[in-house]
Design an enzyme around this catalytic site. Structure first.
Site, PDB file in Angstrom:
ATOM      1  N   HIS A  99      69.441  29.985  34.901  1.00 50.36           N
ATOM      2  CA  HIS A  99      70.091  28.774  34.401  1.00 50.36           C
ATOM      3  C   HIS A  99      71.543  28.833  34.870  1.00 50.36           C
ATOM      4  O   HIS A  99      72.109  29.930  35.003  1.00 50.36           O
ATOM      5  CB  HIS A  99      70.135  28.717  32.870  1.00 50.36           C
ATOM      6  CG  HIS A  99      68.813  28.851  32.182  1.00 50.36           C
ATOM      7  ND1 HIS A  99      68.209  30.055  31.935  1.00 50.36           N
ATOM      8  CD2 HIS A  99      68.010  27.913  31.626  1.00 50.36           C
ATOM      9  CE1 HIS A  99      67.081  29.849  31.292  1.00 50.36           C
ATOM     10  NE2 HIS A  99      66.922  28.569  31.084  1.00 50.36           N
ATOM     11  N   ASP A 102      73.590  31.153  32.859  1.00 50.61           N
ATOM     12  CA  ASP A 102      73.334  32.601  32.977  1.00 50.61           C
ATOM     13  C   ASP A 102      74.278  33.238  33.987  1.00 50.61           C
ATOM     14  O   ASP A 102      74.636  34.398  33.861  1.00 50.61           O
ATOM     15  CB  ASP A 102      71.913  32.881  33.489  1.00 50.61           C
ATOM     16  CG  ASP A 102      70.837  32.268  32.634  1.00 50.61           C
ATOM     17  OD1 ASP A 102      71.061  32.102  31.431  1.00 50.61           O
ATOM     18  OD2 ASP A 102      69.766  31.950  33.197  1.00 50.61           O
ATOM     19  N   GLU A 266      54.089  28.680  31.131  1.00 52.67           N
ATOM     20  CA  GLU A 266      54.459  29.966  30.527  1.00 52.67           C
ATOM     21  C   GLU A 266      53.399  30.401  29.529  1.00 52.67           C
ATOM     22  O   GLU A 266      52.979  29.613  28.668  1.00 52.67           O
ATOM     23  CB  GLU A 266      55.826  29.819  29.843  1.00 52.67           C
ATOM     24  CG  GLU A 266      56.245  31.087  29.129  1.00 52.67           C
ATOM     25  CD  GLU A 266      57.713  31.098  28.757  1.00 52.67           C
ATOM     26  OE1 GLU A 266      58.532  30.508  29.494  1.00 52.67           O
ATOM     27  OE2 GLU A 266      58.027  31.705  27.735  1.00 52.67           O
ATOM     28  N   ASP A 307      58.151  36.351  23.932  1.00 51.52           N
ATOM     29  CA  ASP A 307      58.477  36.671  25.331  1.00 51.52           C
ATOM     30  C   ASP A 307      58.340  38.154  25.674  1.00 51.52           C
ATOM     31  O   ASP A 307      59.231  38.739  26.302  1.00 51.52           O
ATOM     32  CB  ASP A 307      59.917  36.221  25.669  1.00 51.52           C
ATOM     33  CG  ASP A 307      60.035  34.701  25.751  1.00 51.52           C
ATOM     34  OD1 ASP A 307      59.011  34.014  25.825  1.00 51.52           O
ATOM     35  OD2 ASP A 307      61.187  34.210  25.751  1.00 51.52           O
TER      36      ASP A 307
HETATM   37  C1  XUL Z   1      62.352  29.092  26.889  1.00 46.75           C
HETATM   38  C2  XUL Z   1      62.027  29.227  28.317  1.00 46.75           C
HETATM   39  C3  XUL Z   1      63.137  28.978  29.272  1.00 46.75           C
HETATM   40  C4  XUL Z   1      62.704  28.382  30.571  1.00 46.75           C
HETATM   41  C5  XUL Z   1      63.831  28.007  31.483  1.00 46.75           C
HETATM   42  O1  XUL Z   1      61.293  29.288  26.031  1.00 46.75           O
HETATM   43  O2  XUL Z   1      60.921  29.556  28.664  1.00 46.75           O
HETATM   44  O3  XUL Z   1      63.817  30.153  29.465  1.00 46.75           O
HETATM   45  O4  XUL Z   1      61.857  29.233  31.266  1.00 46.75           O
HETATM   46  O5  XUL Z   1      64.726  27.135  30.897  1.00 46.75           O
HETATM   47 CO    CO Z   2      60.066  29.994  30.511  1.00 44.93          CO
END
Ligand code: XUL
Ligand code: CO
Length: 435
Positions: A99, A102, A266, A307
């Site tokens: 990002h 970051d 994800e 995560d």
């Molecule tokens: C948040 C997430 C983010 C995205 C990018 O849950 O997955 O980090 O991957 O903005």
């Molecule tokens: Co993500």
């Protein structure tokens, strides 16, 4: 300057190795189906979890020991660039993702933020040119700053919308400067807290407007790459508009954006949506919209976005099977949107965790390749739908049947007979592929 002086380039040592800092399953040069594992996997390191995350949580302070941290935010940003490239080199990972926030501090104004981004991306570019490392995707953080309290593209405040647009514009300039292979939109706060005060129609139209502006601008600067939406159902918002793959696709089709956007899926977001990673990938595939992957694992008993680094062989094997069926993931990749557990706070853990994640994905890929080679699912599915390959079934799929011809068929042929799927046996044999 080295941040990991005691870590050498990570080597593949085979499955019996007891070395925490060696690959046991991921052999980058191993060739499967005519491509090396490295080419298949296209692994990426996530800047935010790896270099920025402090290990703080809603109940406690940061715990991570990170030698690149310092009082001066710009110096810290420069240090993180060094650490990033050292990690990529030593892990043998070709890609990274970030990002805007970051890589560079916001400073006291948008102007200063952009100036900081310029300086740091100069440095990143220099490193990329020197090392051959590549940017899988970048994105704009439009959820951390208090101005985004009510969203970015979906904010009720047009001034905030303009800020978001400015960040996206800069993000696309950065994508071009660094040769990013994709550009991601994760709608962190693009949703609602409550419907009581929400104009859902306007909010969704406005998000689509922001996306269309991004498409237009990318054409204007002559840098057209896949845009990726990253679905997530909730957290931080109560409800996010990109709830899951199917919802995101409906949105893209509604606003005629489907030719410019694919999905970045994800694993943990799938879990939060009450789906599996496999399900989300399958849905994307049915739309030819599987763009890229954020690899991680959601702890089912906890129920929030944990995560974790991927560790579940069944989950990942089924995901890798979808990837193989997709003909690979390029120009996307497998980005570790994963963070070390709070108790894994040492610098070394960043390597240990990535190695574990890469080993899990590599094992899973190999199991999936074998499933494909053996025609395990292909046979199962072909047999199950056999009735559509001839006779009345073929008429249906060829568009030659109608309600009258089908009623005639049903009246003439008596009761339909079904077959057992013996699914318990199927799952038992599937387990054999995992170990
Ligand atoms: C948040 C997430 C983010 C995205 C990018 O849950 O997955 O980090 O991957 O903005
Ligand atoms: Co993500």
């Amino acid at each position: 300057m080295s941040y990991f002086p005691n870590i050498n380039k990570i080597k593949y040592e085979g499955k019996d190795s007891k070395n925490m800092l060696a690959f046991r399953h991921y052999n980058p040069d191993e060739v499967i189906n005519g491509k090396t594992m490295k080419e298949h996997m296209r692994f990426a390191v996530a800047y935010w979890h790896t270099l920025t995350n402090t290990g703080s949580d809603p109940f406690g302070a940061g715990v991570n020991i990170r030698d690149w941290q310092t009082e001066d935010p710009m110096q810290e940003a420069r240090n993180k660039v060094e650490a990033n490239f050292e990690m990529l080199e030593k892990l043998g990972v070709d890609y990274f993702c970030f990002h805007d926030l970051d890589i560079a501090p916001e400073g006291n104004s948008l102007e200063e933020f952009f100036k900081n981004i310029d300086e740091i991306t100069d440095l990143i570019k220099e490193k990329m040119d020197k090392t051959g490392k590549k940017l899988l995707w970048n994105t704009a953080n439009m959820f951390t700053n208090p101005r985004y309290v009510n969203g970015a593209g979906s904010s009720p405040n047009a001034h905030v919308f303009a800020y978001a647009a400015a960040q996206v514009k800069k993000g696309l300039d950065v994508a071009k400067k660094l040769g990013a292979e994709n550009y991601v939109f994760w709608g962190g706060r693009e949703g609602y807290e409550t419907l009581l005060n929400t104009n859902m129609h306007l909010e969704q139209d406005n998000i689509a407007r922001l996306f269309q502006m991004a498409v237009d601008y990318s054409k204007e600067i002559g840098y057209v790459i896949p845009f990726l939406i990253e679905p997530k159902p909730k957290e931080p918002s109560m409800h996010q508009y990109d709830f899951d793959a199917a919802t995101a696709m409906a949105f893209l089709y509604k606003y005629n954006l489907q030719d410019h956007f694919k999905l970045n899926l994800e694993a943990n977001h799938a879990t939060l949506a009450g789906h599996t990673f496999q399900h989300e990938m399958r849905v994307a595939r049915t739309f030819n919209a599987l763009g890229s992957l954020d690899a991680n694992h959601g702890e089912l008993v906890v129920g929030w976005d944990t995560d974790e680094f991927p560790n579940d062989l069944m989950e990942c094997t089924l995901a890798m099977y979808e990837l193989i069926e997709n003909g690979g993931i390029a120009p996307g990749g497998i980005n570790f949107d994963s963070k070390v557990r709070r108790s894994s706070f040492e610098m070394e853990d960043l390597f240990i965790a990535h190695i574990a994640g890469m080993d899990t994905m590599a094992r899973s890929f190999k199991a999936a390749a074998k499933l494909k080679e053996d025609g395990f699912f292909d046979k199962l599915v072909a047999e199950r739908y056999e009735s559509y390959s001839s006779g009345i079934g073929k008429d249906i799929v060829d568009g030659k049947a109608n309600l009258k011809t089908l009623a005639e068929y049903a009246l003439k042929n008596g009761e339909a007979k079904n077959k057992s799927s013996h699914i318990e046996y199927v799952k038992s044999v599937l387990n054999d592929y995992l170990v």
